[in-house]
Design a protein around this motif. Sequence first.
Motif, short mmCIF file in Angstrom:
data_model
loop_
_atom_site.label_atom_id
_atom_site.label_comp_id
_atom_site.label_asym_id
_atom_site.label_seq_id
_atom_site.Cartn_x
_atom_site.Cartn_y
_atom_site.Cartn_z
N MET A 118 0.84 -1.20 0.00
CA MET A 118 0.00 0.00 0.00
C MET A 118 0.88 1.26 0.00
O MET A 118 1.87 1.33 0.69
N THR A 119 0.51 2.24 -0.84
CA THR A 119 1.31 3.47 -0.92
C THR A 119 0.80 4.46 0.13
O THR A 119 0.11 4.11 1.06
N GLU A 120 1.13 5.71 -0.06
CA GLU A 120 0.68 6.75 0.87
C GLU A 120 -0.86 6.85 0.80
O GLU A 120 -1.45 6.66 -0.26
N PRO A 121 -1.51 7.19 1.92
CA PRO A 121 -2.98 7.07 1.96
C PRO A 121 -3.74 8.02 1.05
O PRO A 121 -4.88 7.73 0.70
N LEU A 122 -3.14 9.15 0.66
CA LEU A 122 -3.90 10.10 -0.16
C LEU A 122 -3.56 9.97 -1.65
O LEU A 122 -4.13 10.66 -2.49
N GLU A 123 -2.63 9.06 -1.96
CA GLU A 123 -2.19 8.85 -3.35
C GLU A 123 -3.39 8.53 -4.25
O GLU A 123 -4.14 7.58 -3.97
N ASN A 124 -3.57 9.34 -5.29
CA ASN A 124 -4.62 9.15 -6.29
C ASN A 124 -6.04 9.24 -5.75
O ASN A 124 -6.99 8.83 -6.42
N LYS A 125 -6.20 9.74 -4.54
CA LYS A 125 -7.56 9.90 -4.00
C LYS A 125 -8.19 11.14 -4.62
O LYS A 125 -7.54 12.17 -4.78
N LYS A 126 -9.48 11.02 -4.96
CA LYS A 126 -10.18 12.17 -5.55
C LYS A 126 -10.85 12.95 -4.43
O LYS A 126 -11.77 12.43 -3.77
N ILE A 127 -10.37 14.13 -4.21
CA ILE A 127 -10.88 14.95 -3.10
C ILE A 127 -11.52 16.21 -3.66
O ILE A 127 -10.89 16.96 -4.42
N VAL A 128 -12.78 16.42 -3.31
CA VAL A 128 -13.44 17.69 -3.66
C VAL A 128 -13.29 18.60 -2.45
O VAL A 128 -13.68 18.24 -1.34
N LEU A 129 -12.66 19.75 -2.65
CA LEU A 129 -12.46 20.70 -1.56
C LEU A 129 -13.39 21.90 -1.76
O LEU A 129 -13.19 22.70 -2.67
N GLY A 130 -14.42 21.98 -0.95
CA GLY A 130 -15.38 23.09 -1.02
C GLY A 130 -14.92 24.20 -0.09
O GLY A 130 -14.64 23.96 1.09
N VAL A 131 -14.81 25.40 -0.61
CA VAL A 131 -14.32 26.54 0.18
C VAL A 131 -15.42 27.59 0.22
O VAL A 131 -15.87 28.06 -0.82
N SER A 132 -15.85 27.94 1.44
CA SER A 132 -16.87 28.99 1.50
C SER A 132 -16.31 30.24 2.17
O SER A 132 -15.17 30.26 2.63
N GLY A 133 -17.12 31.29 2.20
CA GLY A 133 -16.64 32.65 2.47
C GLY A 133 -16.33 32.97 3.92
O GLY A 133 -17.17 33.51 4.65
N SER A 134 -15.12 32.65 4.33
CA SER A 134 -14.64 33.04 5.65
C SER A 134 -13.23 33.57 5.43
O SER A 134 -12.53 33.11 4.51
N ILE A 135 -12.79 34.49 6.27
CA ILE A 135 -11.43 35.03 6.12
C ILE A 135 -10.39 33.91 6.21
O ILE A 135 -9.32 33.99 5.62
N SER A 136 -10.77 32.81 6.91
CA SER A 136 -9.80 31.71 7.05
C SER A 136 -9.59 30.94 5.75
O SER A 136 -8.80 30.00 5.72
N CYS A 137 -10.30 31.33 4.66
CA CYS A 137 -10.17 30.52 3.45
C CYS A 137 -8.77 30.62 2.83
O CYS A 137 -8.41 29.79 2.00
N TYR A 138 -7.95 31.57 3.28
CA TYR A 138 -6.57 31.58 2.78
C TYR A 138 -5.84 30.30 3.21
O TYR A 138 -4.93 29.83 2.52
N LYS A 139 -6.28 29.69 4.34
CA LYS A 139 -5.63 28.45 4.79
C LYS A 139 -5.97 27.27 3.87
O LYS A 139 -5.29 26.25 3.88
#
Length: 399
Positions: free
Chosen positions: A1-22
Motif C-alpha cells: 500500500m502506498t501513501e494514503p492520499l495517493e490518487n484519491k479524488k478529493i473535492v475541496l469546497g471553500v466557503s466565504g470566511s477570512i480563514s479561506c486563505y488556509k
Amino acid sequence: MTEPLENKKIVLGVSGSISCYKSIDLASRLVKAGALVDVVLSDAAQEFITPLAFQSITHRNVISNLFEYSSENPLEHITLAREADVIVLAPATANSIAKLANGFADNAISAICMATTAPILIAPAMDGNMYHNKAVQKNIDLLIEHGVHFVGPNAGRLASGLIGLGRLVEPEIITEHIKIVLGLTGDLKGMQIVVSAGGTQEAIDPVRVITNRSSGKMGYAIAEAARDRGGEVTLVTASSLPEPPGIKCLHVMSVAEMREAVLDSCNGADALIMAAAVSDYRPAEIANQKIKKKKGEENNISLDLVKNDDFFLEVPSGVMRIGFAAETEDLLSNAEIKLNSKGLSFIAANDVTQPDSGFNVDTNRVTLIDNNGKVEALPLLSKYEVGNSILDKMLQMSK
Ligand code: CTP
C-alpha cells in the motif's frame, strides 16, 4: 500500500470566511500527498480569494459557478459528486452548514454535497457567537446524525478580535482527518491494535534519566498506518512527538508505566506491536534529591541497576504479539532468538547502524521473520510503508 492520499479524488469546497486563505495550504498539502484535488468555491469565498490561486496549485479546473458549463462536461458538479472519494468543506461557514443540513442545492458546493454518496468532512470556521447559535448547533447535530464528519473548530483569537471557539483547524490536522475518514472502511475496521513507541526513561534522580536513542517515529508511523486502514488504535508512547489525531494516546515514562498501560490496553485487543525501545535495566533506587557531584579526590560513582522484566510474556494469549529487534550485529540470529523467547508471531529486525534505517529518520529497512521460519527482507521504505507491511503480515497471519 502506498501513501494514503495517493490518487484519491478529493473535492475541496471553500466557503466565504477570512480563514479561506488556509485552504490554499490545505490544497497544496493534499496535492503534494498525491491526491487529485477539485476545488469548488462559493461566491462569498471569491470575495476573499480567486479561483486562480487554487488552480495554480491543483492544476485542475476550479468550479466557481454552478452554471458555468464546460462543453466537455456540462454536468461537472454531478461527475465530481459521483467520482469523489471524499468531500471536504474547509472552511465551512454557518451558511454552508445550514444549506447542507436542510437539503439546499443552490450553489456548486451544496449541489455536489447533495448529489454524492462519498463521505463528507466539515471544518467549520465562524465567529464564536455564531458557532454557539442554537440554529448552527442544531444544524451540526443534524449533519452528525446523518453521518457527516466534523473537525473543529478550534478555540483562539477570532477575526473579530474576540477569543472564542470558531477558528478553522490547521491544514495539517484537517489532512490527518481526511485520512481518517478515507480509512473508515479499511481492512482493519473492527480491529483493536495496541502500538508502543519511543524510548522509555528510568529516573536516576529528579533531574536525570536512563534512556535510549529511540525517537518514537517507527511506532507513530505504524499507529497512523493502522488508523488510516480503519483500525482502532491505542498508542502507548514514551516519545514527545505530537499526538496523531484519531489515535488514543497514553503517555508513559518508565518501563513499569509502559507495562501497565500496554497490558491494560491489550484487554480485548487483536494485536500488540511493540516498537518501543524498552530499558533493560532501571536504577535500584531513585534518589529523592539531585545527586551532587563528588568533591575532592573521589571522582567515580557507580549506579546499581536492576533488570526490568520482559512484559511481552504477560500479554494475554489471544493477542497477536509482534516485536522489533533493533540490532547492531548478528541481526537475523539475534532477532530469531527474540522471536522465540518472547513468543512472537513475527519480528521486524532492523540494523540501527545504517544511517537510513536507524533512529530519528523517516525511513527504515526491516526484515520480517515469522514463527513459521519465513524470512522476508523489505527494501528501504518510509516508516509509514514499513508500518503497512507489518499490518499486511499481521492480517495474513491472523487468517
Ligand atoms: N520488550 C518488551 N519488554 C522489555 C524489553 C523489550 O516488551 N522489558 C520488547 C521490545 O519492545 C521489542 C522486543 O521486546 O519489541 C525486543 O526488544 P530489544 O530491546 O531489542 O531486546 P531485548 O529483549 O531487550 O534484548 P537485548 O537488549 O539484549 O538486545
